[in-house]
Write an enzyme that holds these catalytic residues in place. Structure first.
Site, mmCIF file in Angstrom:
data_model
loop_
_atom_site.group_PDB
_atom_site.id
_atom_site.type_symbol
_atom_site.label_atom_id
_atom_site.label_comp_id
_atom_site.label_asym_id
_atom_site.label_seq_id
_atom_site.Cartn_x
_atom_site.Cartn_y
_atom_site.Cartn_z
ATOM 1 N N SER A 144 1.396 1.678 1.750
ATOM 2 C CA SER A 144 0.081 2.305 1.822
ATOM 3 C C SER A 144 -0.873 1.235 2.330
ATOM 4 O O SER A 144 -0.575 0.033 2.238
ATOM 5 C CB SER A 144 -0.339 2.782 0.429
ATOM 6 N N TYR B 146 -2.063 0.687 -8.676
ATOM 7 C CA TYR B 146 -1.428 1.158 -7.448
ATOM 8 C C TYR B 146 -1.389 0.048 -6.398
ATOM 9 O O TYR B 146 -0.338 -0.214 -5.791
ATOM 10 C CB TYR B 146 -2.177 2.375 -6.916
#
Length: 231
Positions: free
Chosen positions: A140, A153
């Site tokens: 990501s 995250y």
């Protein structure tokens, strides 16, 4: 040339499904792995209709024994050789650190870091045997920069980046390529139920990510595919 042999985790929907179908259109043999049998069974049917050969492998990437059992059947289907491994399974949650308890922290790392470790380690002999192995770790943009409310995250995706960078050096002598993939926000079910004002109409589509991976796979073996951003 032998049909491309592919294994995709988190393949029951979203980015994983799109990648599986992209390779299926090229006649690949694709193992689709996920926890939900009904989802991966549907994707296998789609793979067959697209011109590939599919197999559903139900396992949980967070559990080492589950991965080992599922991978044994997958290797049997693929003939103990894997050309393309896509570590796509992962989880996402939005919360600042002060609201992130250790259970949530560990949940994030189990899926986003331990999962790729378990699956890749099981695949190593098959990747080396391929002679054209390629590992894609779906990261990501949160694996390249920090975002408020994404402490756990971001930490997990930065860890995945380090894992892939080191693995690339280890596997270079075996002619196995390793590519981290950095999509921006992508319109998948990972955003379902996540708090926040998400304008999903402006997000990238799973097929955009799949196409980047396909183009990296068919690129010359000496091409630089060390970092793949989905722009």
């Amino acid at each position: 040339m032998t049909a491309i042999r592919v294994l995709v985790t988190g393949g029951g929907r979203g980015i994983g499904r799109a990648i599986a179908l992209r390779f299926a259109r090229e006649g690949a043999s694709v193992v689709v792995a996920a926890r939900t049998a009904t989802e991966i069974d549907k994707v296998v049917a789609e793979i067959e209709r697209a011109g590939g050969k599919g197999m559903a492998a139900q396992f949980d990437v967070r559990e080492e024994q589950s991965v080992a059992a599922g991978m044994w059947r997958a290797m049997e289907f693929l003939g103990d050789e894997v050309d393309v491994l896509v570590n796509n399974a992962g989880v996402f949650h939005v919360a600042p650190l002060e609201e992130t308890d250790y259970e949530r922290w560990r949940w994030m790392f189990l899926a986003n870091v331990d999962g790729p470790y378990f699956v890749t380690k099981e695949c190593l002999p098959a990747l080396k045997a391929s002679g054209r192995g390629h590992v894609f770790n779906i990261s990501s943009m949160a694996g390249k920069r920090g975002y408020a409310g994404n402490t756990a995250y971001c930490a997990s995706k930065y860890a995945l980046r380090g894992f892939g960078d080191a693995l690339r050096e280890e596997l270079r002598p075996a002619s196995v390529r390793v590519s981290p993939v950095y999509p921006g926000s992508t319109n998948t079910g990972i955003f379902d139920g996540v708090p926040g004002n998400w304008d999903r109409s402006k997000m990238k589509q799973p097929e955009d990510v799949a196409e980047v991976i396909w183009k990296a796979w068919i690129s010359p073996r000496d091409a630089n595919v060390d970092d793949l951003e989905v722009n």
